[in-house]
Design a protein around this motif. Structure first.
Motif, mmCIF file in Angstrom:
data_model
loop_
_atom_site.group_PDB
_atom_site.id
_atom_site.type_symbol
_atom_site.label_atom_id
_atom_site.label_comp_id
_atom_site.label_asym_id
_atom_site.label_seq_id
_atom_site.Cartn_x
_atom_site.Cartn_y
_atom_site.Cartn_z
ATOM 1 N N PHE A 49 -21.703 -43.675 66.051
ATOM 2 C CA PHE A 49 -20.421 -44.290 66.358
ATOM 3 C C PHE A 49 -19.303 -43.657 65.533
ATOM 4 O O PHE A 49 -18.246 -43.312 66.072
ATOM 5 N N ASP A 50 -19.520 -43.508 64.228
ATOM 6 C CA ASP A 50 -18.486 -42.935 63.367
ATOM 7 C C ASP A 50 -18.120 -41.517 63.800
ATOM 8 O O ASP A 50 -16.939 -41.157 63.836
ATOM 9 N N ALA A 51 -19.127 -40.718 64.129
ATOM 10 C CA ALA A 51 -18.864 -39.346 64.561
ATOM 11 C C ALA A 51 -18.107 -39.317 65.892
ATOM 12 O O ALA A 51 -17.155 -38.551 66.058
ATOM 13 N N LEU A 81 -24.718 -38.301 74.337
ATOM 14 C CA LEU A 81 -24.825 -37.597 73.067
ATOM 15 C C LEU A 81 -26.020 -36.653 73.138
ATOM 16 O O LEU A 81 -26.868 -36.788 74.033
ATOM 17 N N PRO A 82 -26.144 -35.709 72.206
ATOM 18 C CA PRO A 82 -27.280 -34.782 72.241
ATOM 19 C C PRO A 82 -28.646 -35.463 72.215
ATOM 20 O O PRO A 82 -29.610 -34.942 72.767
ATOM 21 N N ASP A 83 -28.745 -36.646 71.608
ATOM 22 C CA ASP A 83 -30.040 -37.327 71.548
ATOM 23 C C ASP A 83 -30.339 -38.142 72.806
ATOM 24 O O ASP A 83 -31.353 -38.811 72.890
ATOM 25 N N GLY A 84 -29.426 -38.127 73.791
ATOM 26 C CA GLY A 84 -29.657 -38.840 75.047
ATOM 27 C C GLY A 84 -28.993 -40.202 75.111
ATOM 28 O O GLY A 84 -28.982 -40.832 76.164
ATOM 29 N N THR A 85 -28.423 -40.678 74.015
ATOM 30 C CA THR A 85 -27.712 -41.956 74.018
ATOM 31 C C THR A 85 -26.476 -41.826 74.896
ATOM 32 O O THR A 85 -25.727 -40.865 74.778
ATOM 33 N N PHE A 106 -22.021 -48.173 73.606
ATOM 34 C CA PHE A 106 -23.227 -47.347 73.496
ATOM 35 C C PHE A 106 -24.360 -48.017 74.250
ATOM 36 O O PHE A 106 -24.432 -49.244 74.313
ATOM 37 N N GLY A 107 -25.272 -47.214 74.794
ATOM 38 C CA GLY A 107 -26.462 -47.745 75.431
ATOM 39 C C GLY A 107 -27.524 -46.670 75.550
ATOM 40 O O GLY A 107 -27.234 -45.475 75.481
ATOM 41 N N ALA A 108 -28.754 -47.090 75.740
ATOM 42 C CA ALA A 108 -29.853 -46.139 75.917
ATOM 43 C C ALA A 108 -29.759 -45.442 77.268
ATOM 44 O O ALA A 108 -30.219 -44.324 77.436
ATOM 45 N N ASN A 109 -29.148 -46.133 78.247
ATOM 46 C CA ASN A 109 -28.962 -45.543 79.569
ATOM 47 C C ASN A 109 -27.692 -46.134 80.187
ATOM 48 O O ASN A 109 -27.047 -47.009 79.609
ATOM 49 N N GLU A 110 -27.354 -45.657 81.371
ATOM 50 C CA GLU A 110 -26.107 -46.075 82.010
ATOM 51 C C GLU A 110 -26.090 -47.577 82.321
ATOM 52 O O GLU A 110 -25.051 -48.235 82.215
ATOM 53 N N ALA A 111 -27.229 -48.139 82.682
ATOM 54 C CA ALA A 111 -27.286 -49.563 83.013
ATOM 55 C C ALA A 111 -26.972 -50.429 81.795
ATOM 56 O O ALA A 111 -26.352 -51.488 81.929
#
Length: 145
Positions: A49-51, A81-85, A106-111
């Motif tokens: 988040f900070d970045a 993000l590069p990690d898929g978040t 933020f979320g793990a996926n779009e849903a």
């Protein structure tokens, strides 16, 4: 008659106390590992988040995220993000009293983005100069080496 040793009942009670203690220690270790994992996830999310917040603030200050006329912000519907978040940015124009703000999810996926709790932060004041916007767009158009 002098008896030596322990009775069967004493041995069973001692074993029960020992097994109860070991089970308690194992439960404590499992809980500690779960809390550690949660702490690491929270630290990673805070760092991300900070970045991302710093990147968005810098891009807005450099003239990014504005429409062609430089009168309104353009939202970021979904990005990763590069990690898929995944994340989304919604810009909230200021009303004269409140500064321009951005709402970041933020979320793990779009849903998950639809139900994620938004984090709101202030943006630099005022639209950038046309020359600043042109320089930012030129840098974005250049291929990276």
């Amino acid at each position: 008659m002098n008896q030596r040793g322990f009775t069967l009942i004493e041995v069973l009670v001692a074993m029960l106390v020992f097994v109860t203690g070991v089970a308690g220690l194992l439960a404590l270790i499992v809980t500690a590992l779960a809390l550690h994992r949660d702490g690491l996830n929270l630290a990673r999310a805070t760092r991300d988040f900070d970045a991302l917040r710093a990147t968005i603030v810098a891009e807005v200050a450099a003239g990014g995220h504005f429409d062609a006329d430089r009168h309104a912000f353009v939202d970021v519907a979904v990005a990763a993000l590069p990690d898929g978040t995944t994340y989304a940015v919604h810009f909230i124009p200021g009303d004269g009293v409140e500064p321009d703000r951005a709402e970041l999810r933020f979320g793990a996926n779009e849903a998950e983005l639809r139900t994620a709790r938004p984090v709101v932060f202030a943006l630099p004041t005022g639209p950038p100069l046309a020359s600043t916007v042109a320089r930012w767009r030129e840098r974005q158009a250049r291929p990276e080496h």
